[in-house]
Each structure stands twice: as C-alpha cells, then as structure tokens.
Design an enzyme around this catalytic site. Sequence first.
Site, mmCIF file in Angstrom:
data_model
loop_
_atom_site.group_PDB
_atom_site.id
_atom_site.type_symbol
_atom_site.label_atom_id
_atom_site.label_comp_id
_atom_site.label_asym_id
_atom_site.label_seq_id
_atom_site.Cartn_x
_atom_site.Cartn_y
_atom_site.Cartn_z
ATOM 1 N N ALA C 19 0.853 -1.209 -0.142
ATOM 2 C CA ALA C 19 -0.018 0.115 -0.018
ATOM 3 C C ALA C 19 0.717 1.004 -0.017
ATOM 4 O O ALA C 19 0.648 2.214 -0.722
ATOM 5 C CB ALA C 19 -0.990 -0.082 1.414
ATOM 6 N N GLY C 53 -2.914 -14.825 -3.259
ATOM 7 C CA GLY C 53 -3.180 -14.307 -4.481
ATOM 8 C C GLY C 53 -3.905 -12.824 -4.363
ATOM 9 O O GLY C 53 -4.340 -12.631 -3.392
ATOM 10 N N PHE C 141 -10.977 -19.135 -4.485
ATOM 11 C CA PHE C 141 -10.945 -18.618 -3.150
ATOM 12 C C PHE C 141 -12.168 -18.723 -2.314
ATOM 13 O O PHE C 141 -13.253 -18.604 -3.153
ATOM 14 C CB PHE C 141 -10.381 -17.219 -3.105
ATOM 15 N N GLN C 255 -10.302 -10.663 11.683
ATOM 16 C CA GLN C 255 -10.423 -11.995 11.022
ATOM 17 C C GLN C 255 -9.656 -13.069 11.585
ATOM 18 O O GLN C 255 -8.639 -12.830 11.857
ATOM 19 C CB GLN C 255 -10.132 -11.479 9.504
ATOM 20 N N HIS C 257 -8.290 -16.645 10.299
ATOM 21 C CA HIS C 257 -7.986 -17.576 8.978
ATOM 22 C C HIS C 257 -8.376 -18.983 9.539
ATOM 23 O O HIS C 257 -7.714 -19.613 10.451
ATOM 24 C CB HIS C 257 -6.659 -17.486 8.746
ATOM 25 N N LEU C 267 0.600 -19.464 8.450
ATOM 26 C CA LEU C 267 -0.732 -19.650 7.299
ATOM 27 C C LEU C 267 -0.322 -20.517 6.416
ATOM 28 O O LEU C 267 0.525 -20.648 6.041
ATOM 29 C CB LEU C 267 -0.698 -18.281 6.725
ATOM 30 N N GLU C 270 -5.310 -20.024 1.820
ATOM 31 C CA GLU C 270 -6.662 -20.551 1.279
ATOM 32 C C GLU C 270 -6.604 -21.223 -0.110
ATOM 33 O O GLU C 270 -7.299 -21.944 -0.351
ATOM 34 C CB GLU C 270 -7.120 -19.182 1.170
ATOM 35 N N ARG C 301 -14.294 -16.637 5.180
ATOM 36 C CA ARG C 301 -13.376 -17.262 6.241
ATOM 37 C C ARG C 301 -14.216 -17.079 7.515
ATOM 38 O O ARG C 301 -13.750 -17.894 8.391
ATOM 39 C CB ARG C 301 -12.113 -16.232 6.303
ATOM 40 N N HIS C 369 -5.759 -13.374 11.961
ATOM 41 C CA HIS C 369 -5.274 -13.067 10.600
ATOM 42 C C HIS C 369 -5.068 -11.821 10.011
ATOM 43 O O HIS C 369 -4.095 -11.237 9.270
ATOM 44 C CB HIS C 369 -5.827 -13.942 9.515
ATOM 45 N N ARG C 405 -13.262 -9.615 5.534
ATOM 46 C CA ARG C 405 -12.708 -9.454 4.180
ATOM 47 C C ARG C 405 -12.623 -11.112 3.440
ATOM 48 O O ARG C 405 -12.235 -11.926 4.076
ATOM 49 C CB ARG C 405 -11.203 -9.056 4.350
ATOM 50 N N SER C 410 -7.233 -8.368 -0.004
ATOM 51 C CA SER C 410 -6.499 -7.507 0.653
ATOM 52 C C SER C 410 -5.040 -6.801 -0.216
ATOM 53 O O SER C 410 -5.077 -5.736 -0.276
ATOM 54 C CB SER C 410 -5.959 -7.939 2.158
#
Lengths: 214, 249, 608
Positions: C19, C53, C141, C255, C257, C267, C270, C301, C369, C405, C410
């Site tokens: 970002a 992804g 996903f 969130q 996961h 992690l 997903e 999720r 997560h 989300r 993200s």
Amino acid sequence: MFVQKTLTRNPKAELYYDLVELFSGFLLVGFLWTHMLFVATILLGSELFNNLSAGLDKYYLSYVGIPFIILVAFMHIFTAGRRVPTRYQEQKIIWRHAKMLKGTDTWVWVFQVITGVSIFMLGAIHVWVVVSGWPIQAMTSAERMHAFWWFYIILLILGEYHAGFGIYRQFVKWGWFPRKPIGYISKLITVIILSLGIAALFVFYTMAKGGGIV
Amino acid sequence: MSKRKLTFSIFRYKPQEPDAKPHMQTYQLEEEMGMTIFVALGRIREDQDPSLMFDFVCRAAICGSCAMIINGKPKLACKTLTRDLPSTITLMPLPVFKLIGDLSVDTGTWFRHMSLKTESWVHTSKKFDPKAIEEKMDNETALEIYEAERCVECGCCIAGCATANIREDFLGAAGINRVGRFMVDPRDERTGDDYFEVIGSDEGTFGCMALMACDDNCPMQLPLQMQLAFVRRKIAQAGLKAKTKVVTL
Amino acid sequence: MSAYTTHITDVLVVGAGLAGERAAIESASQGLDVIILSLVPPRRSHSTAAQGGMQASLGNSAMGKGDNTDVHFADTVKGSDWGCEQDVARIFVETAPLAVRQMSMWGVPWNRIVAGKKTLPDGRDIEDTKDKEGLITARDFGGTAKWRTCYTSDGAGHTLQYAMDSVVIKLGITVHDRTEAIALIHDGETCKGVVARCLRTGELRIYLAKSTVIATGGYGRLYGASTNAVINEGSGMSVAMNTGIVPLGNMEAVQFHPTGMVPVWILITEGARGDGGYLLDKNNYRFMPDYEPKKKELASRDVVSRRMIQHIRKGFGVDSPYGPHLWLDIRHLGAKHINTNLREIANICKNFNGIDPVNALIPVRPTQHYSMGGVRTNKDGYVYGLKGLFALGEAACWDLHGFNRLGGNSLAETIVSGMVVGKKIAEYTLGASLDYNYSQVMGFVKQQEERIKNLIAGKQGKENIYTIRREMEQTLMDYVGIFRNGPDLQKAVDKLQELYRRSLKIGLHSDGKWANPELATALRLPGMLKLALCISYGALNRTESRGSHAREDYPKRDDANWLKRTLAYWNEGSDLPTLKYEPVTITESPPGDRGYGESSASSAGDKK
Ligand SMILES: Cc1cc2nc3c(=O)[nH]c(=O)nc-3n(C[C@H](O)[C@H](O)[C@H](O)COP(=O)(O)OP(=O)(O)OC[C@H]3O[C@@H](n4cnc5c(N)ncnc54)[C@H](O)[C@@H]3O)c2cc1C
Ligand code: HEM
Ligand code: HEM
Ligand code: SF4
Ligand code: F3S
Ligand code: FES
C-alpha cells in the site's frame, strides 16, 4: 567512478581474462592428462616410450608444443592467478572464512591456490631438468625418477589435484553439467591418472634400480 | 525424554558503544518441543537479556530477515530447529553486511544497492494502457521467472561466499541470479549489451570463482549453480558480440 | 533544527508494504518529493508473506468465465456482511483488473492459462480454450462466485512486493528503513509529519511533510496466536489514535483464518482449499459439506472458522498438547501440484512441522489473521479529523471489507487504494504548502525524548513489558476470539484496562541505549493496549453478530440497529476509548442473505 579508471577501463577486459582462464585451463588439463598417458606408455615397455618420444620429436611437436604449453601456462598463471588474494588481510579473511564455514568447495579452492603456486615452482624445475637433458629417453628418465622419486610424487599429487578440481570448477562455472555428477567424473579421472602415474613411476624406479638397460 | 539444556554462545557487540569490544556471551536455556532459533532467541531476550539485538519479521522463512551464522553455517534462524543442532549453539552475525548490533546486520542497504547496480526492474518502452488486456506470456516462462524471483534477499549466499568477503563490490550469487531473472523475462527489453554493461565484469558474473557456498547454503534452494552458469554463458556471448565502447576524449 | 536531524519532504509515507509503496509511486511520478519510512527494508514488509493471490475479475480462466466487476462487487459486499462502504467497493472492483495488469507490466510473473482439458479434484471437467492461453489465470478462493484470484504459485505477495519495490528503486524514491514513526506532529487541524526513532542508532528524527500517509499494516500481534509477522503491532494505528482527534473504525472486526498451522500459527494459504484441499476431523471425516452444502470449505473465512470451532466444540477435534485442532488434507492434489503451485506450503510444513503434505495431514486451527478495522478514512483516503493525513492498506478502514474480508481482496486493496488514494494524495499535496511552528514541532519531539528518559530511568515504575504483553495476548485469545459474549468481553475490557494502566508504569531492565529493542517495545506497548481496548470495547458494545464479529448472546445480524460503523476515539488521560457510530454507505445492494453461513439476517445461527 574515478576519472582515471573510467578513461582507461576496457569494458571487456574481465570477459577476456575469464575466457583465457577457461581455455588455458582446458589446454593445461588436456596437456597434463595426455602427458601422463604418454609417460604411462612406459608400462607397455620402454621401446614404445622411446618411439613415442622420437615420433613427437620428428613432427616438431616437442619444439612447438613445449613453448606453446609454457605460453599457455603463463596465460593461465596471469588469469587464474589474479584471483589469488594477495593482501595480508584478504589472506586472513579467506582462512577464517574457510575454517568457519567449512564449505567443501571453498576448501577445494584454497587448496587449488596452494597447489597452483606449488606446481608453478616444482613444474618449472621439472621442465627445466627435462628440457636440458634432451632428448627424452626411457633410461635418462628412469635415472631422474630414481634419484628424485619424492619430487615426482609430490608434483604428481599436486598437479593432479589441481587439474582434477580445475576441470571440475570449469564445468561448474560454465554449467554444462550439474555439480554432483561432474564431481564424481572428475574425481574418477583423477584417480585413474594418479594410478597410472604411480605405476609409471614405479616402473621407472625399478628400471633404474635393476640397472635394466634395454 | 528429558529435556536438553542448550548453551547459546552469542556474538555481542554494539558498534556505537565507544569502548565496547566484540565478545561472545553465553546463555543457558531449556529446550522445548519444536523449538526454533527464533523461539530460543525470543526466550533469551524476554527472560534473560532484553538488550540482545536480532531480526525477525515473518518467522516463517518467507521474508529473509533472520539469516545468521549458526554453528558456522549461514541459515535462516526462524526455520532452524534446535533439535537438529548439538546442545552448544554458536550464533554469529552475517559477515559482509554492516553490523547494526549483536546478531543484527544491515542486509537491506546492501540489497537495495545491488538492485540499483543491476537495475532490477523491467526495462520497457511500453506505456501502461488501462484499457488494454494484459500481454500474453507462456506459463512455462512465468514459472521460470518465478524460479529465480524466489530469492528472499536473505544474504546467506553473500555471507558464505569468500569472494564477497574479500571483494566489497562483488554482487554475489543473489546479484547474478537477479540479472538472470530479467534475462529470461520477455517483458524486459534490455539487450545482451545492456546486461553485459551491468554485470560483465569481476563485480558481477566474472568475479565468481565457483566456490558454491551460495548453492550449498541458499535457504530457498534456488538452483544457483545452474543460474550462475546460465548468466555467465549468456553474458560471455553477449560480450563477444558487443561493440566495445572505448572512451575517447 | 537543533540537535535533531530533520527531513523535509512533500509526501511522507509511513510504511513500505504494498500500500505504502504504491501510493509513493503515484506521488513520485507526479514529480513530488517522497520519503518512505519503514520498520524493515521494504521487501521484508508483511505483504511479502501473502501467498494465495489477488482478486480481480479478469474472467480469463474456464472457471472464471462470465466474471465481471458486478459479480466481484456482490461477493465483496456479501463477504463484508453488508458492513462495507459500497461506493468504495465499487471503485475497488473497477480498478482491481487494472492493478493486476499494471503489476504484470511491472514484472509480476503471474501464472498463466495453459489451454486444455482438466479434471478438478471434485470430478468436474473443465477446459481452458486456446484463445485464452497465456493470459493471467486465477484460482478459487473462499466466498467468491467465480475463480478470480490471480496468483504466482504461492508467492503472490512476494512477487508483488518485489515488482512494486523495483519501481520504487527505479524512480529513486528515498526509503528510510529501520525507522519507526512514534508520534504524529500536528496542530490539532493539520498533520505536519512525524517524530521517528532510528532503529539503527536509537536517535530521534523529525520528518516534516505536506502530506503524511499511514500505511503501516495490521495489528495481528496483539493476539497470542496470529499468522502475522512479528512487526505487525499496529503502531501506525495507535500513533494516529494518540492524537485524540483521529478515530479508528470497526476495530472489533478481526479476521480469523481457518487454517493456521498448529502450533506455530504460520498460515497455510486459502489457495490450499481453493485448489481442492479438504478439512477433516478426528475421524478423518470431511465435515464442512454438512454445515455448508453449497460452498463447503470455501465459504467466507468467518464462516469456515466458526464452523471449525463449532465442530471442535462438539468433540470432533484432534487432541494435541496445543489444544484441539482439525486436519487439512491436500494429499489428493498430488506431489506435482503440491510441489509447484503449493510449494511454499510444502516447505513450511517440512520446515516447521517435519511433515510432508504430499502424504501427511496438516494440523490446523483458526488463527488471528487480518484487521478489517483501522484508521478511518473517507473514500479518497483522507483520515477523519486531520488535514494532510491519509491512510491506506490494512492500517486503514477505507472500509472495503466491513466485517469480513475475502481472501485475495487485501492484496488487491493495497494496490488499488495505492492507485486511487495515491492520486488524491498527489492532488492534495500539489495544492498544499508546508508551514509549521518550530516550538510546536519541538514540543512533540521533547515529549518523546521525555518518555524515553523516563522509561530508561524507570521513573514511573518497574513493570516488565514482556509480562504485560503476554497477559494482553492471552486476554484477547481467551475472551475476544471467534465466538464472543458479553461477560467474557467485559472481563477482557477490565483486564486490558488494568494492563493499560500498568503499561504506563513500565521501566526498562536493560540500559535502553542505542537501538535497544526493549525500548522499542516499551514505546509501542501502551498503544497496543489501546488498540486491544478498542477491539474489546467495540465488541462488547456491538450487540449483534455480523461477519467475523459473532456474539453468542446476540447471534443475529441486526440491520435495524447496527447497520453502522464503530468509531473509536481516545481522549488524552482516559483509559477507555470513546465510541461513536456512523452509518454505512449503501449505494447498490441492500442488506440480504449471504448465501452461506448461519443465514445471517434471518435465523439465530446455530448455537449449540
Ligand atoms: C500470512 C498472510 C498471508 C496473506 N495472504 C494474503 C493473500 O493471499 N491475499 C490477500 O489478498 N491478502 C493476504 N494477506 C493479507 C495481506 O497480505 C495484507 O493485508 C497486506 O499485505 C497488507 O499490506 P500493507 O501494505 O497494508 O501493510 P504491510 O505489508 O504489513 O506493510 C506495513 C509497512 O509498514 C511499516 N511500518 C509499520 N509500522 C511502522 C511505523 N511505526 N513506522 C514506520 N514504518 C512502519 C512496516 O515496516 C511495513 O513496511 C495475508 C496476510 C498474512 C498475514
Ligand atoms: C603454474 C602455476 C599455477 C598456478 C599459480 C595456478 C593457479 C590457479 C588458480 C589460483 C586457480 C583458481 C582460479 C579460479 O578461482 O577460478 C586455478 C585454476 C585452474 N588451474 Fe591452475 N594454476 C597453475 C598451474 C596449472 C596447471 C599446470 C594446470 C593444468 C594442469 C592448471 C589448471 C587449472 C584449471 C583447469 C583451473 C580452473 C580454471 C577456471 O576455473 O577457469 N593450473 N589455477
Ligand atoms: C612442458 C613440458 C614437459 C615435458 C617435456 C615433460 C616431460 C616429462 C617426462 C619426460 C617425464 C618422465 C620423467 C622424467 O623424464 O623426468 C615426465 C614426468 C612427469 N611430469 Fe612432466 N613434462 C613437462 C611438463 C610437466 C608439467 C607442467 C607438470 C606438472 C604440472 C609435469 C608433471 C610430471 C610428473 C608428475 C611426472 C612424473 C610422472 C609419474 O609420476 O609417472 N610435467 N615429464
Ligand atoms: S539467492 Fe538464496 S541465499 Fe542468496 S539471498 Fe537469495 S535466497 Fe538468500
Ligand atoms: S559462493 Fe561465491 S564465488 Fe560464486 S559460486 Fe557462489 S558466488
Ligand atoms: S523471519 Fe522471515 S525469514 Fe526468518
């Protein structure tokens, strides 16, 4: 960048060095291995050895070949030798580094430098002795071998080590084959050549000792 | 199974401290199940010595932050399990990179410099057209690029390389691999000449003497031998074809 | 300026993740002076850890046929449980395809379509046609109607961040890594920059800028078990909140996961389920289809995580020293697939658990997560309360994600917001001027200098940072997890308040000199506790269930009373945030049924 360096730098110099290193290395290894095969003809009898020597002489191979090989050797020393750390601190770093990391190929390289410098001196003596006792005859060779067998053993081991791992290094560097197999192959060839050399040495040695003149 | 007592011998030195001397300090710790060096160093910092400096970010062997010399080998500390080590563990910071303090070194600055030197970005004359769909690319090519791009800039290959240890300007396996990544990328419009200019010297591809510590130590198991050799061959070819630009005044 | 090194620039970006860097690029390419600050070298930012992804409705792959921005929009809004800003979601879905394509141009080696017939693990036959070969492909996903998640094997975040950073380097943007922003400089109306601490030397520095941008990522590490990097401590959010003027939005939306690997909480993407992996219980029984017949393992999720915990509570968990867990099974995908498309996962399993997923089950449990909440901004990225301050990425509550989300949204958000908000930042900066008041600036630095002195001297007390920290982590784990209820949340708030007060009495145990790591944590900890309080207090007050916020005592979504966003403010001297609320922007899609989960609007869910 510094002005003096910018103005004098040949952008291709290091490429050429590397290529000369490659080709000189190849030629030298090729020479050394053939050389050992030639010397090993003594195993099949001194007649063959003498004929081979005379044959090479006849076609001027010795006169052209010897200076050529010496030239190649100098090219090699110049190009490969430039990688030898010369400053004291560099030397210290290399040793510390090799000891700490215990990287096999790093140690191989360290010994290549040591063997390289050693055969530079021993090889020069050897070549001088051989060339000044021209022509090459089984008997004169046998006498030299008898007197200086320890010299030849050392030169043999150092030379073969340097050549064997030299060729391995080149294959690794240029990536024609993966490391593992090429490692086995170069070690195998080195062992064969070493055995041939030692056998030849032994034959020469006994030849002289037994006074066996052909 | 009784728990092992681990002895950590850790390099301590804060370069800013006016009269500090580098030294090794030892810590004792009880081993836990599945303990990594990340967990162990965390325990030492929290329970014994909060001033101990080291770097971790992802703690999952993805980000490349935590490389250090563990019993003589450059490794990612976060994925090194103590159960694979003897009960005495020696930790040293990576050589070559600037020391920040204790086990923490400045790999970031080195790698940014490397990226600049090798111009590690796609060189293209195309302008992005927001309305166009993407250009096609063979999936095999994409995978080939990714294979080289997997480097996490951890510095293990640099620290382990004797050449990099004595030659400050040597770009190392990571640098050469980086150039290789762009050479296989059809989007990069650089020619052989351009690549040669970047890396066709002893700072780059010809500086490598095949010591292979990089290939042995890369935690991402990049095929560095083949990659280095590939670049050497390509660069040599390009160099032979290239027109020499001699500076004349 | 006096003893402190001072840097002056047009745009100051705090955070070098996707970002931050994308926004910096936007400003730099308009000729503005940009400095980026980061705790770590940019390429070590947490964005690199993203495996799965990035969503964009390219519709190239066979299973993505018919995809478009409207479908992506609907998925996102449903995923958010109607908690998101729909105008933001609209901008987002329209821009995401451009983002993916531009990143492709910048160097991301997205996996491409290979034409041919394939049989999916569930037996369906699909065919990718020749005309699409070579275009960017996508995988499945959770919570998406189409295959929409673009990927590079399982190093999507890595390749995105490397490509992004390559542009930053190309443009010559200044990056000060190992530099931590510890306070905002402002005059109550406009933000002027930050006070930062150098993590190489420990010195304090002043950064003054026309625009300051917060792109500092999430706060996962407030929780004891999190998939996040250890630097994700939410410092950017707390720095903004400390002004007393800037609110944090929806902090209770946390969130979890479904597949964090036990016991290291790393992690497992997903993508593993997207590519056909199943969840199994202790009897090796695939239980998800019983709960979610339609989406099975690929519901959103929040839903999958809840179903897993429900199933564990029913006694179907596998016992382990680290508590009960379930299994993730990807064995049937085959060695080739696992070792190419899911290679990073295979490595993680081997390195951290000594198992090979080609022939072994992976132990998993839902793990903290992602933070949907963050520094509240409007749709242009302007932070509420202060001019010249912007926020984006996970640190922000732009509010694309509402209460949940979607996976892959993200990474897409970071880049899309970098493009969209980045433009706004440049626009604002081009029209702004920098004027600051010397003594005011010095006031901010002196305040930090004072804090540091006190911490080193132990003037306020001798509380141990690590003890407090562990208690905070445990409190959030125990009482503010996947299922929440009034009494537990109250306990959490009480405990965190106590910890917050103790955190004001921290004293260092080491000398705190130079780049001392204990000092760094000590400076962050009170802010972390504030965030923890925002999360728990917000959750306590939100008496409904929505997305990831699941109240056992209020199991229904309550659109009549709670179709609104929490805004948490921190007043100086207080030990609890002040909560305000604002309506959620609904432009296209009125609240309805998500199509998965506990049929959110109507039923009471299934509390067992
Ligand atoms: C394991 C994992 C996998 C994920 N996989 C996916 C996925 O497949 N798809 C998807 O869409 N999303 C995924 N996500 C989520 C996504 O990766 C993140 O939300 C996103 O990358 C956040 O990007 P960012 O730029 O906002 O922040 P980050 O990438 O976290 O960057 C934050 C930056 O801020 C800096 N910083 C922080 N605090 C300060 C400070 N005080 N001063 C100065 N600098 C500071 C840091 O150094 C860093 O550079 C995943 C997340 C995790 C944890
Ligand atoms: C006479 C003195 C010699 C010296 C000082 C010397 C030195 C060296 C050194 C330092 C290297 C390492 C180069 C590198 O790191 O890439 C090297 C490599 C090598 N040497 Fe020698 N050497 C000598 C003689 C020989 C001889 C006689 C042979 C042939 C048998 C030989 C064959 C090789 C080969 C093949 C390599 C590998 C070259 C490469 O990697 O490109 N050297 N030598
Ligand atoms: C260039 C010209 C060379 C010539 C003409 C030459 C010739 C010979 C001859 C005739 C022998 C037999 C023994 C003797 O007569 O001394 C011999 C042996 C030997 N040479 Fe050379 N040599 C040359 C270069 C080298 C070099 C450069 C090396 C080392 C790198 C070398 C290593 C050896 C060794 C090790 C033996 C002993 C062989 C054995 O052990 O059986 N030679 N050489
Ligand atoms: S090539 Fe390997 S060892 Fe070198 S920096 Fe990259 S990941 Fe690390
Ligand atoms: S260790 Fe160094 S010398 Fe070359 S082969 Fe690797 S870069
Ligand atoms: S902490 Fe990221 S690689 Fe070890």
